[in-house]
Design a protein around this motif. Structure first.
Motif, short mmCIF file in Angstrom:
data_model
loop_
_atom_site.label_atom_id
_atom_site.label_comp_id
_atom_site.label_asym_id
_atom_site.label_seq_id
_atom_site.Cartn_x
_atom_site.Cartn_y
_atom_site.Cartn_z
N GLY A 17 -13.96 -5.61 2.96
CA GLY A 17 -12.75 -5.07 2.39
C GLY A 17 -12.97 -4.01 1.32
O GLY A 17 -12.01 -3.57 0.67
N PHE A 18 -14.23 -3.59 1.13
CA PHE A 18 -14.50 -2.58 0.09
C PHE A 18 -13.75 -1.28 0.36
O PHE A 18 -13.33 -0.59 -0.57
N ARG A 71 -6.07 -15.38 -2.12
CA ARG A 71 -5.28 -14.38 -1.40
C ARG A 71 -3.81 -14.81 -1.34
O ARG A 71 -2.89 -14.01 -1.53
N ALA A 98 -6.62 -6.55 -2.34
CA ALA A 98 -7.14 -5.26 -2.78
C ALA A 98 -6.19 -4.57 -3.75
O ALA A 98 -6.62 -4.04 -4.79
N ASP A 99 -4.91 -4.58 -3.44
CA ASP A 99 -3.94 -3.94 -4.32
C ASP A 99 -3.82 -4.68 -5.65
O ASP A 99 -3.67 -4.05 -6.71
N ALA A 115 -6.91 -3.76 -7.72
CA ALA A 115 -6.83 -2.38 -8.20
C ALA A 115 -5.76 -2.22 -9.28
O ALA A 115 -5.96 -1.49 -10.26
N LEU A 125 -15.95 -10.50 0.92
CA LEU A 125 -15.22 -9.38 0.32
C LEU A 125 -15.77 -8.02 0.75
O LEU A 125 -15.02 -7.04 0.83
N ALA A 149 -7.13 1.42 -2.46
CA ALA A 149 -6.16 0.91 -3.43
C ALA A 149 -6.44 1.47 -4.82
O ALA A 149 -5.52 1.79 -5.57
N CYS A 150 -7.72 1.60 -5.17
CA CYS A 150 -8.08 2.19 -6.46
C CYS A 150 -7.71 3.67 -6.49
O CYS A 150 -7.18 4.17 -7.50
N ARG A 183 -10.76 -0.96 1.76
CA ARG A 183 -9.38 -1.16 1.33
C ARG A 183 -9.28 -1.15 -0.19
O ARG A 183 -8.32 -0.62 -0.76
N LEU A 184 -10.28 -1.73 -0.84
CA LEU A 184 -10.28 -1.76 -2.30
C LEU A 184 -10.45 -0.34 -2.87
O LEU A 184 -9.79 0.04 -3.85
#
Length: 350
Positions: A46-47, A325, A337-338, A341, A43, A53-54, A49-50
Protein backbone atom coordinates in the motif's frame (compact mmCIF):
# COMPACT_ATOMS: atom_id res chain seq x y z
CA UNK A 1 11.15 25.77 0.54
CA UNK A 2 11.78 21.99 0.51
CA UNK A 3 8.68 19.83 0.49
CA UNK A 4 7.57 18.47 3.89
CA UNK A 5 8.29 14.74 4.04
CA UNK A 6 6.71 11.91 5.99
CA UNK A 7 9.39 9.30 6.68
CA UNK A 8 7.93 5.91 7.59
CA UNK A 9 10.53 3.68 9.27
CA UNK A 10 9.75 -0.03 9.29
CA UNK A 11 11.54 -3.30 10.03
CA UNK A 12 10.83 -6.02 7.43
CA UNK A 13 10.38 -9.67 8.37
CA UNK A 14 13.23 -11.01 6.20
CA UNK A 15 16.17 -9.18 7.83
CA UNK A 16 14.79 -10.10 11.24
CA UNK A 17 14.44 -13.74 10.18
CA UNK A 18 18.01 -13.82 8.81
CA UNK A 19 19.39 -12.27 11.98
CA UNK A 20 17.59 -14.80 14.20
CA UNK A 21 18.85 -17.74 12.14
CA UNK A 22 22.39 -16.33 12.39
CA UNK A 23 21.90 -16.24 16.18
CA UNK A 24 21.12 -19.96 16.18
CA UNK A 25 17.32 -20.03 16.20
CA UNK A 26 15.82 -22.95 14.23
CA UNK A 27 14.00 -21.92 11.05
CA UNK A 28 10.52 -22.63 12.48
CA UNK A 29 11.18 -20.52 15.57
CA UNK A 30 12.66 -17.69 13.48
CA UNK A 31 9.54 -17.70 11.28
CA UNK A 32 7.31 -17.47 14.36
CA UNK A 33 9.29 -14.66 15.98
CA UNK A 34 9.68 -12.58 12.82
CA UNK A 35 5.93 -12.92 12.11
CA UNK A 36 5.52 -10.09 14.66
CA UNK A 37 6.70 -7.82 11.84
CA UNK A 38 3.99 -8.96 9.44
CA UNK A 39 2.41 -5.52 9.45
CA UNK A 40 5.45 -4.30 7.49
CA UNK A 41 4.78 -7.06 4.97
CA UNK A 42 1.09 -6.18 4.84
CA UNK A 43 1.55 -2.41 4.56
CA UNK A 44 4.29 -2.39 1.91
CA UNK A 45 1.90 -3.14 -1.02
CA UNK A 46 0.00 0.00 0.00
CA UNK A 47 2.99 2.36 -0.13
CA UNK A 48 1.82 3.65 -3.51
CA UNK A 49 -1.60 4.56 -2.09
CA UNK A 50 0.06 6.18 0.90
CA UNK A 51 2.37 8.22 -1.37
CA UNK A 52 -0.64 9.39 -3.42
CA UNK A 53 -2.57 10.31 -0.27
CA UNK A 54 0.42 12.31 0.98
CA UNK A 55 0.88 14.04 -2.39
CA UNK A 56 -2.77 15.21 -2.29
CA UNK A 57 -1.92 16.98 0.96
CA UNK A 58 1.34 18.52 -0.20
CA UNK A 59 3.64 15.97 1.40
CA UNK A 60 6.35 13.69 0.08
CA UNK A 61 6.34 10.10 1.34
CA UNK A 62 9.55 8.23 2.03
CA UNK A 63 9.44 4.64 3.34
CA UNK A 64 12.75 3.66 4.95
CA UNK A 65 13.83 0.18 6.04
CA UNK A 66 15.19 0.18 9.58
CA UNK A 67 18.71 -0.83 8.54
CA UNK A 68 18.92 2.35 6.44
CA UNK A 69 17.33 4.64 9.02
CA UNK A 70 20.50 5.85 10.77
CA UNK A 71 21.95 7.24 7.53
CA UNK A 72 18.66 8.64 6.20
CA UNK A 73 17.64 10.35 9.43
CA UNK A 74 21.11 11.84 9.94
CA UNK A 75 20.72 13.63 6.60
CA UNK A 76 17.08 14.71 7.10
CA UNK A 77 16.07 18.36 7.52
CA UNK A 78 14.46 18.91 10.95
CA UNK A 79 12.33 21.73 9.53
CA UNK A 80 10.64 19.54 6.92
CA UNK A 81 10.76 15.97 8.26
CA UNK A 82 8.24 14.00 10.31
CA UNK A 83 9.20 10.46 11.37
CA UNK A 84 6.56 7.75 11.87
CA UNK A 85 7.87 4.48 13.29
CA UNK A 86 5.79 1.54 12.12
CA UNK A 87 7.35 -1.26 14.18
CA UNK A 88 8.71 -1.28 17.73
CA UNK A 89 11.14 -3.58 19.49
CA UNK A 90 14.06 -3.70 21.94
CA UNK A 91 14.98 -7.40 22.01
CA UNK A 92 14.00 -9.61 19.07
CA UNK A 93 12.98 -6.56 17.02
CA UNK A 94 14.81 -3.24 16.76
CA UNK A 95 12.23 -0.67 15.69
CA UNK A 96 12.44 1.08 19.04
CA UNK A 97 15.71 2.56 17.79
CA UNK A 98 13.90 4.69 15.18
CA UNK A 99 12.24 7.31 17.45
CA UNK A 100 15.49 7.53 19.43
CA UNK A 101 17.40 8.20 16.20
CA UNK A 102 14.83 10.83 15.28
CA UNK A 103 15.34 12.55 18.64
CA UNK A 104 19.12 12.30 18.25
CA UNK A 105 18.83 14.17 14.95
CA UNK A 106 16.30 16.74 16.17
CA UNK A 107 13.46 15.40 14.03
CA UNK A 108 9.78 15.59 14.87
CA UNK A 109 7.91 12.34 15.33
CA UNK A 110 4.36 11.07 15.27
CA UNK A 111 3.75 8.67 18.12
CA UNK A 112 4.62 8.31 21.77
CA UNK A 113 7.89 9.15 23.51
CA UNK A 114 10.67 6.73 22.59
CA UNK A 115 10.93 5.45 26.19
CA UNK A 116 7.49 3.86 25.78
CA UNK A 117 8.73 1.86 22.80
CA UNK A 118 10.89 -0.03 25.29
CA UNK A 119 8.39 -0.19 28.15
CA UNK A 120 5.56 -1.75 26.14
CA UNK A 121 7.86 -4.59 25.03
CA UNK A 122 8.46 -5.80 28.60
CA UNK A 123 5.20 -7.02 30.09
CA UNK A 124 6.48 -7.33 33.67
CA UNK A 125 7.94 -3.81 33.82
CA UNK A 126 5.00 -2.38 31.93
CA UNK A 127 2.55 -3.98 34.34
CA UNK A 128 4.47 -2.56 37.30
CA UNK A 129 4.21 0.97 35.88
CA UNK A 130 0.53 0.58 35.04
CA UNK A 131 -0.13 -0.72 38.55
CA UNK A 132 1.72 2.28 40.04
CA UNK A 133 -0.70 4.52 38.13
CA UNK A 134 -3.58 2.75 39.88
CA UNK A 135 -4.83 1.06 36.72
CA UNK A 136 -6.63 -2.32 36.81
CA UNK A 137 -3.84 -4.51 35.44
CA UNK A 138 -3.53 -8.12 36.70
CA UNK A 139 -0.58 -8.74 39.02
CA UNK A 140 2.16 -10.94 37.56
CA UNK A 141 4.78 -13.46 38.52
CA UNK A 142 7.88 -14.15 36.44
CA UNK A 143 9.53 -17.48 35.58
CA UNK A 144 12.63 -18.37 33.56
CA UNK A 145 13.31 -21.83 32.23
CA UNK A 146 11.49 -23.67 35.02
CA UNK A 147 12.51 -21.39 37.89
CA UNK A 148 10.46 -18.72 39.65
CA UNK A 149 11.98 -15.25 39.70
CA UNK A 150 8.80 -13.90 41.29
CA UNK A 151 5.86 -16.11 42.18
CA UNK A 152 2.38 -15.03 41.02
CA UNK A 153 -0.44 -14.30 43.47
CA UNK A 154 -3.01 -16.95 44.32
CA UNK A 155 -5.89 -17.20 41.87
CA UNK A 156 -9.05 -19.29 42.28
CA UNK A 157 -9.67 -19.13 38.50
CA UNK A 158 -6.18 -20.24 37.53
CA UNK A 159 -3.53 -18.30 35.65
CA UNK A 160 -2.50 -17.23 32.16
CA UNK A 161 1.07 -17.68 30.89
CA UNK A 162 2.70 -15.67 28.10
CA UNK A 163 6.22 -14.65 27.00
CA UNK A 164 7.48 -11.47 28.62
CA UNK A 165 8.99 -9.72 25.58
CA UNK A 166 7.18 -11.20 22.60
CA UNK A 167 3.94 -9.95 21.06
CA UNK A 168 1.51 -11.03 18.31
CA UNK A 169 0.50 -14.04 20.44
CA UNK A 170 3.92 -15.66 19.88
CA UNK A 171 4.39 -18.34 22.52
CA UNK A 172 0.70 -18.49 23.41
CA UNK A 173 -0.72 -21.98 22.96
CA UNK A 174 -4.10 -23.62 23.68
CA UNK A 175 -2.71 -24.73 27.07
CA UNK A 176 -1.54 -21.24 28.10
CA UNK A 177 -4.50 -20.95 30.47
CA UNK A 178 -3.58 -23.16 33.42
CA UNK A 179 -4.87 -24.30 36.80
CA UNK A 180 -1.56 -25.78 38.07
CA UNK A 181 1.53 -23.65 38.68
CA UNK A 182 3.75 -26.63 37.89
CA UNK A 183 2.39 -26.35 34.37
CA UNK A 184 3.39 -22.68 34.36
CA UNK A 185 6.98 -23.76 34.98
CA UNK A 186 6.66 -26.33 32.20
CA UNK A 187 5.49 -23.59 29.84
CA UNK A 188 8.38 -21.39 30.97
CA UNK A 189 10.78 -24.16 29.94
CA UNK A 190 9.04 -24.44 26.57
CA UNK A 191 9.15 -20.68 25.98
CA UNK A 192 12.81 -20.49 27.02
CA UNK A 193 13.70 -23.41 24.77
CA UNK A 194 11.84 -21.96 21.80
CA UNK A 195 12.44 -18.23 22.20
CA UNK A 196 14.98 -17.65 25.04
CA UNK A 197 12.40 -15.54 26.85
CA UNK A 198 10.90 -15.42 30.34
CA UNK A 199 7.18 -15.80 30.98
CA UNK A 200 4.78 -13.66 32.96
CA UNK A 201 2.17 -15.60 34.92
CA UNK A 202 -0.97 -13.60 35.73
CA UNK A 203 -4.22 -14.51 37.45
CA UNK A 204 -6.72 -15.49 34.76
CA UNK A 205 -9.39 -12.85 34.25
CA UNK A 206 -12.72 -13.70 32.68
CA UNK A 207 -14.55 -11.67 30.07
CA UNK A 208 -14.45 -10.74 26.41
CA UNK A 209 -11.44 -9.40 24.57
CA UNK A 210 -11.52 -5.70 23.69
CA UNK A 211 -9.22 -3.74 21.42
CA UNK A 212 -9.17 0.02 21.85
CA UNK A 213 -7.63 1.84 18.87
CA UNK A 214 -6.57 5.45 18.56
CA UNK A 215 -5.31 7.70 15.78
CA UNK A 216 -5.17 11.41 16.53
CA UNK A 217 -6.10 12.84 13.17
CA UNK A 218 -5.39 16.29 14.61
CA UNK A 219 -2.85 17.02 17.38
CA UNK A 220 -5.64 18.10 19.74
CA UNK A 221 -7.71 14.94 19.18
CA UNK A 222 -8.72 13.41 22.51
CA UNK A 223 -10.11 10.22 23.96
CA UNK A 224 -13.47 10.90 22.31
CA UNK A 225 -11.88 9.51 19.10
CA UNK A 226 -11.01 6.18 20.73
CA UNK A 227 -12.57 3.16 19.04
CA UNK A 228 -13.51 0.34 21.46
CA UNK A 229 -14.52 -3.02 20.04
CA UNK A 230 -15.10 -6.52 21.30
CA UNK A 231 -12.93 -8.88 19.24
CA UNK A 232 -14.59 -12.29 18.91
CA UNK A 233 -12.31 -14.92 17.38
CA UNK A 234 -14.46 -17.88 18.42
CA UNK A 235 -12.43 -18.78 21.49
CA UNK A 236 -11.55 -17.49 24.93
CA UNK A 237 -8.22 -16.11 23.70
CA UNK A 238 -6.18 -15.99 20.52
CA UNK A 239 -3.17 -18.25 20.09
CA UNK A 240 -0.03 -17.88 18.01
CA UNK A 241 -1.56 -20.04 15.28
CA UNK A 242 -4.64 -17.78 15.16
CA UNK A 243 -2.49 -14.67 14.83
CA UNK A 244 -0.19 -16.08 12.15
CA UNK A 245 -3.22 -17.07 10.08
CA UNK A 246 -4.30 -13.41 9.85
CA UNK A 247 -1.18 -11.49 8.90
CA UNK A 248 1.86 -11.53 6.64
CA UNK A 249 2.69 -14.33 4.23
CA UNK A 250 0.89 -16.96 6.32
CA UNK A 251 -2.22 -14.82 6.39
CA UNK A 252 -2.00 -14.28 2.63
CA UNK A 253 -1.77 -18.03 2.12
CA UNK A 254 -4.90 -18.43 4.25
CA UNK A 255 -6.66 -15.86 2.06
CA UNK A 256 -5.58 -17.71 -1.06
CA UNK A 257 -6.95 -21.02 0.23
CA UNK A 258 -10.18 -19.54 1.60
CA UNK A 259 -9.35 -20.43 5.21
CA UNK A 260 -8.82 -16.82 6.33
CA UNK A 261 -11.47 -15.75 8.84
CA UNK A 262 -11.31 -12.34 10.49
CA UNK A 263 -12.55 -12.07 14.08
CA UNK A 264 -15.86 -10.26 14.46
CA UNK A 265 -15.90 -6.72 15.84
CA UNK A 266 -18.69 -5.26 17.97
CA UNK A 267 -18.71 -1.79 19.49
CA UNK A 268 -18.42 -2.04 23.28
CA UNK A 269 -20.75 0.91 23.81
CA UNK A 270 -23.58 -0.79 21.93
CA UNK A 271 -24.09 -3.40 24.65
CA UNK A 272 -22.02 -2.25 27.64
CA UNK A 273 -21.90 1.57 27.72
CA UNK A 274 -20.60 1.63 31.30
CA UNK A 275 -17.64 -0.56 30.32
CA UNK A 276 -17.01 1.76 27.37
CA UNK A 277 -16.95 4.74 29.76
CA UNK A 278 -14.49 2.95 32.06
CA UNK A 279 -12.20 2.09 29.15
CA UNK A 280 -12.12 5.71 28.00
CA UNK A 281 -11.29 6.86 31.52
CA UNK A 282 -8.42 4.37 31.70
CA UNK A 283 -7.08 5.45 28.32
CA UNK A 284 -7.29 9.10 29.39
CA UNK A 285 -5.04 8.21 32.32
CA UNK A 286 -2.65 6.43 29.97
CA UNK A 287 -2.53 9.61 27.88
CA UNK A 288 -2.05 12.01 30.79
CA UNK A 289 -0.04 9.78 33.13
CA UNK A 290 1.97 7.57 30.80
CA UNK A 291 2.28 9.79 27.74
CA UNK A 292 0.52 7.77 25.06
CA UNK A 293 -0.29 9.99 22.09
CA UNK A 294 -0.95 10.20 18.35
CA UNK A 295 -1.36 6.50 17.56
CA UNK A 296 -1.67 3.47 19.85
CA UNK A 297 -3.84 0.54 20.87
CA UNK A 298 -4.79 -0.95 24.24
CA UNK A 299 -6.06 -4.46 25.02
CA UNK A 300 -8.66 -5.16 27.71
CA UNK A 301 -10.82 -7.96 29.09
CA UNK A 302 -14.36 -6.88 29.94
CA UNK A 303 -16.68 -8.93 32.14
CA UNK A 304 -20.48 -9.04 31.84
CA UNK A 305 -20.84 -6.87 34.97
CA UNK A 306 -18.69 -4.12 33.33
CA UNK A 307 -15.54 -5.00 35.28
CA UNK A 308 -12.61 -3.91 33.10
CA UNK A 309 -9.12 -5.44 33.16
CA UNK A 310 -6.25 -3.65 31.41
CA UNK A 311 -3.98 -6.21 29.73
CA UNK A 312 -1.37 -4.26 27.73
CA UNK A 313 -0.77 -1.31 25.40
CA UNK A 314 1.02 -0.94 22.07
CA UNK A 315 2.65 2.23 20.74
CA UNK A 316 2.94 0.68 17.27
CA UNK A 317 -0.50 -0.85 16.67
CA UNK A 318 -0.92 -3.08 13.66
CA UNK A 319 -1.98 -0.34 11.26
CA UNK A 320 -2.79 -2.63 8.29
CA UNK A 321 -4.62 -5.12 10.51
CA UNK A 322 -8.37 -5.59 10.01
CA UNK A 323 -9.29 -3.93 13.31
CA UNK A 324 -7.31 -0.71 12.75
CA UNK A 325 -8.52 -0.38 9.16
CA UNK A 326 -12.07 -0.83 10.44
CA UNK A 327 -11.45 1.83 13.11
CA UNK A 328 -10.23 4.35 10.50
CA UNK A 329 -13.35 3.80 8.38
CA UNK A 330 -15.79 4.01 11.29
CA UNK A 331 -14.18 6.83 13.27
CA UNK A 332 -12.72 8.96 10.50
CA UNK A 333 -14.58 7.84 7.37
CA UNK A 334 -11.26 7.18 5.66
CA UNK A 335 -9.23 4.29 4.37
CA UNK A 336 -5.94 3.72 6.16
CA UNK A 337 -3.70 5.56 3.68
CA UNK A 338 -5.79 8.72 3.77
CA UNK A 339 -6.07 8.62 7.56
CA UNK A 340 -2.29 8.29 7.94
CA UNK A 341 -1.60 11.06 5.43
CA UNK A 342 -4.18 13.36 7.04
CA UNK A 343 -2.67 12.82 10.49
CA UNK A 344 0.82 13.60 9.15
CA UNK A 345 -0.35 16.69 7.21
CA UNK A 346 -2.06 18.09 10.29
CA UNK A 347 1.23 17.85 12.20
CA UNK A 348 2.95 19.91 9.53
CA UNK A 349 0.30 22.50 8.81
CA UNK A 350 -1.34 23.01 12.23
Amino acid sequence: MPQPTLVLVYEPEKPCFDRLVAQGYPTERAIEISSYLAQSTDLKPGFGRLAAACEKRGLAFKPVELDDAAVVLAKADPATTLVWTLTDGIAYFRGGAAPALARLNGLRTIGSDDSLFALCQDKLRSGAVLGALGLPVPAAGLARNGEWLAEPPASPKGWFVKPNRLGAKIGIWPDSRITDLDHALELSRRVFSHYRDDVVVQPYVAGRNVRASFLGLKPETGVEALGTFFVDSGGDFQTMADSMALYGETGQAAKNTGTYVEPELEAVGASQPEADRKIRAIVQKLISGLGLKDVFSVDFRVEADDTVHLIEFEVCPGLPCFDFRDYCRKQWGMELADAMAEAAANRFYR
